[in-house]
Write an enzyme that holds these catalytic residues in place. Structure first.
Site, PDB file in Angstrom:
ATOM      1  N   CYS A  79      -5.807   1.680  -3.479  1.00  0.00           N
ATOM      2  CA  CYS A  79      -5.175   1.739  -4.616  1.00  0.00           C
ATOM      3  C   CYS A  79      -4.748   0.281  -5.182  1.00  0.00           C
ATOM      4  O   CYS A  79      -4.642   0.367  -6.362  1.00  0.00           O
ATOM      5  CB  CYS A  79      -3.876   2.914  -4.432  1.00  0.00           C
ATOM      6  SG  CYS A  79      -2.701   2.327  -3.411  1.00  0.00           S
ATOM      7  N   HIS A 100       2.198   3.658  -2.963  1.00  0.00           N
ATOM      8  CA  HIS A 100       1.054   3.859  -4.048  1.00  0.00           C
ATOM      9  C   HIS A 100       1.022   3.119  -5.169  1.00  0.00           C
ATOM     10  O   HIS A 100       2.042   2.834  -5.686  1.00  0.00           O
ATOM     11  CB  HIS A 100       0.885   5.505  -4.043  1.00  0.00           C
ATOM     12  CG  HIS A 100      -0.583   5.624  -4.885  1.00  0.00           C
ATOM     13  ND1 HIS A 100      -1.714   5.528  -4.328  1.00  0.00           N
ATOM     14  CD2 HIS A 100      -0.434   6.111  -6.260  1.00  0.00           C
ATOM     15  CE1 HIS A 100      -2.562   6.006  -5.088  1.00  0.00           C
ATOM     16  NE2 HIS A 100      -2.009   6.424  -6.337  1.00  0.00           N
TER      17      HIS A 100
END
EC number: 3.4.19.12
Length: 785
Positions: free
Chosen positions: A90, A593
């Site tokens: 990510c 994230h």
């Protein structure tokens, strides 16, 4: 007696159950086998199974109601491509999305890719040169990042165009895999091997740093090629000029034969060819050829053979110079070099002549047969550098040619243009310059030092807060005022007072004095990257998460527009607008994230305008591209951004290219959509055959105008058919552009493969929250308005 027998038989029959009990295990096994062969039980089981299946069917029927959910997903799909997560990637996906929407980045990568592709073609032509091959293999490895970025851009635009033209083919998600780029990063930096979480700012610096190194390498090779141009002399004379050159050679050879015999002994000429370098070898060799031409009139055949053997030995030293010229061309050059060599025979060759020879390059100009050429002669250049009396460049002119000197400085503006902009991609877009000023408080003298920067790291809280936390026993997290981004930049460019043990040694005062040090912006880039220092070293309770760097969730008020005039060295009216943000949700730097939010402001950067589509369609129909082996590796040499939609609705040849790319190499589409996209191009290839054949018939009929009325009618029909196809395609393009204009000014949230539209209010709340959430902005990208 007969009455006893029945009694015994009855007794046996009655006693048999006892035996059954004794042998119950074996008997039950036999009984089970008999039951297995009984059909009545199987019929009952089938009836029960049918009832159970009927109940299952009754349960499956309501599950068919999930189709409206799929329809809603398809309706909610946006015409923007996400990136699949390949295992904690990510951090890479968020940066790639920002770079994709960064103004000017895609066009710069495309231009660099075109330069690299031309260099690859040039290397193919020079593959027989073994010495240069080993040196350029390393440079080709550094080009892989540009090729990977270009292939990813092509795949994203191709998938976006196919979705816009055929949205019913996509029901789940619209995403592609950056696998090739990830593998390239792992080759460039082994730190990214494996599936660990990494810092988004570090991967951004890694990508920009490698792009900058590649640009510098390409720029050095370009300068080297310009410097090597004088050694590659190309001559294309007119046939009449060749005859004049041959006649001049005969006249000059008869006229200066005695001078050559006196001034050029054979031993000295041979020794010079063995010891000297550069063009001196060529001059001595050519002078020997002049002697051989004069002596051939009186020599025998054996002597001619001996002289020809001596003349054939020098080409082994310089094979390239001889192979590039035909027989009459060196003869034309003989007289010219011969006279120049006689003119400067008293001068010794020096290092200065080598540098003077770099100032001239060959030019081939004129109309049709006329040619202008420059020959580099070290002796003549040396004479020009010393006396500045020569006006005709290098050497004397032959009767049929005109020699014009061309300076390297005059050629640079031709090579700058787009290539110079492409070589400065990182410097122009992301790199600025800082000025570190130190002012002595005694003599008021200033010293400046300039440094380049690609991002600005600013704090999100005061440094004294840690001291307050250590001394405070009331609350472990004292309440602080809401800080703004301008406050953070002022902390970055604050004035620091140097006192005490850290005093500044002033060269004017010649002793240590107190001073003030400030940091100002001298040169601003097109895109300003602001890195928020959200991670700081903390206690041991966070060591289990790795690194000991905890997350600072202090909110920071971030404006949509920013001006840095307050911290600039000179007054400026430049203002910057926020167009992308990388968010981080988590508690440590090694976990959490990353997501990216991008504002769609300039739809022209998507390369989906109407004019490019139509022009590319005509080009694709008229000239189909061949399929190369390199295209199987994911790089299309002749592919550009403007051919995205034509690949979907173009002719059959490019569809084969895309099919091979989808199946073999880079995996353009993630998961289940590779097969659907593969079928899409196969279905779209059939109607394109009609357009391509019609356009071919149209061109063939135009070339033969005297073939009769039947071919003219066929020409009209084919042109009408292609006109209908083009008009229908223009309608599709207008629909695509109108559908994209709906997202003008909206914020898109890229969460790996998922793409969502967020309202500006919600985006501002997430950007500058009132509380301290775990999801905070990490990288801010401002572009110049």
């Amino acid at each position: 007696m007969p009455g006893v027998i029945p009694s015994e038989s009855n007794g046996l029959s009655r006693g048999s159950p006892s035996k059954k009990n004794r042998l119950s295990l074996k008997f039950f096994q036999k009984k089970e086998t008999k039951r297995a062969l009984d059909f009545t039980d199987s019929q009952e089981n089938e009836e029960k199974a049918s009832e159970y299946r009927a109940s299952e069917i009754d349960q499956v029927v309501p599950a068919a109601q999930s189709s409206p959910i799929n329809c809603e997903k398809r309706e909610n799909l946006l015409p923007f491509v996400g990136l699949n997560n390949l295992g904690n990637t990510c951090y890479l996906n968020s940066i790639l999305q920002v770079l994709y929407f960064c103004p000017g980045f895609k066009s710069g990568v495309k231009h660099l890719f075109n330069i690299i592709s031309r260099k690859k073609e040039a290397l193919k032509d020079e593959a027989n040169q073994k010495d240069k091959g080993n040196c350029k293999e390393d440079s080709l490895a550094s080009y892989e990042l540009i090729c990977s970025l270009q292939s990813l851009i092509i795949s994203v635009e191709q998938l976006q165009a196919s979705f816009l033209l055929n949205p019913e083919k996509y029901t789940d998600e619209l995403a592609t895999q950056p696998r090739r780029l990830l593998n390239t990063l792992r080759e460039l930096n082994p730190m990214y091997e494996g599936y660990l979480q990494h810092d988004a700012q570090e991967v951004l610096q890694c990508i920009l740093g490698n792009i900058q190194e590649t640009c510098q390498l390409l720029k050095k090779e370009e300068v080297k090629n310009v410097a090597e141009l004088p050694t590659k002399v190309e001559e294309i004379p007119h046939p009449k000029e060749e005859m004049n050159g041959i006649n001049s050679i005969e006249m000059d050879s008869m006229r200066h034969s005695e001078d050559f015999k006196e001034k050029l002994p054979k031993g000295n000429g041979k020794r010079k060819s063995d010891t000297e370098f550069g063009n001196m070898k060529k001059k001595v060799k050519l002078s020997k050829e002049h002697q051989s031409l004069e002596e051939n009139q009186r020599q025998t055949r054996s002597k001619r053979k001996a002289t020809s053997d001596t003349l054939e030995s020098p080409p082994k030293i310089i094979p390239k110079y001889i192979s590039e010229n035909e027989s009459p061309r060196p003869s034309q050059k003989k007289s010219r070099v011969k006279i120049n060599w006689l003119k400067s025979a008293t001068k010794q060759p020096s290092i200065l002549s080598k540098f003077c020879s770099l100032g001239k390059i060959t030019t081939n100009q004129g109309v049709k047969g006329q040619s202008k050429e420059n020959e580099c002669d070290p002796e003549e250049d040396l004479g020009k550098c010393e006396s500045d009396n020569t006006t005709n460049g290098c050497g004397l002119e032959s009767p049929g040619n005109t020699v014009t000197p061309v300076n390297v400085n005059e050629v640079k503006p031709i090579n700058k243009g787009e290539e110079q902009i492409g070589f400065e991609l990182v410097e122009k877009l992301f790199q600025g310059q800082l000025v570190l000023r130190t002012r002595c408080l005694e003599c008021e003298s200033l010293t400046e030092r300039r440094e380049d920067f690609q991002d600005i790291s600013v704090p999100v809280q005061e440094d004294e807060l840690s001291k307050v936390e250590e001394s405070s026993e009331i609350s472990p997290e004292p309440k602080t005022e809401m800080k703004t981004l301008r406050w953070a930049i002022s902390q970055f460019a604050s004035v620091e007072r140097i006192v005490g043990e850290d005093k500044y040694f002033c060269e004017n005062c010649h002793h240590y004095t107190e001073a003030e040090r400030s940091l100002l912006f001298d040169k601003m880039p097109e895109v300003i990257t602001i890195h928020l220092k959200c991670f700081a070293a903390s206690g041991l309770e966070f060591d289990c998460y790795g690194g000991g760097l905890s997350k600072i969730n202090t909110p920071l008020l971030t404006p949509l527009k920013l001006s840095l005039e307050e911290w600039s060295t000179k007054p400026t009216n430049d203002s910057y607008g926020l167009f992308a943000v990388v968010m981080h949700s988590g508690i440590t730097i090694s976990s959490g994230h990353y997501t990216a939010s991008v504002k769609v402001t300039d739809l022209n950067s998507l390369e989906l305008d109407k004019g490019n589509f139509v022009v590319d369609q005509m080009c694709e129909i008229g000239k189909p591209e061949p399929l190369n082996e390199e295209e199987a590796r994911g790089v299309v040499e002749n592919y550009n951004d403007e051919e995205v939609s034509i690949r979907v609705g173009g002719n059959t040849q490019p569809s084969k290219v895309l099919n091979k790319k989808n199946v073999e190499a880079i995996g353009l589409l993630g998961g289940q959509k590779s097969k659907a996209d593969y079928e899409l191009y196969n279905k779209a290839s059939n109607p394109d055959k009609v357009a391509s054949t019609a356009f071919a018939e149209n061109r063939n009929s135009e070339t033969s105008d005297t073939t009769g009325t039947h071919e003219s009618d066929r020409n009209k029909e084919s042109s009408d058919q292609t006109g209908i196809n083009i008009s229908g395609f223009e309608n599709k393009i207008s629909y695509v552009v109108q559908s994209l204009k709906e997202y003008e000014g909206k914020w898109l949230l890229f969460d790996d493969s998922e793409v969502k539209v967020t309202e500006e209010k919600d985006f501002l709340n997430s950007l500058s929250p009132s509380t301290s959430p775990t999801s905070t902005p990490y990288l801010l990208f401002y572009k110049k308005l």
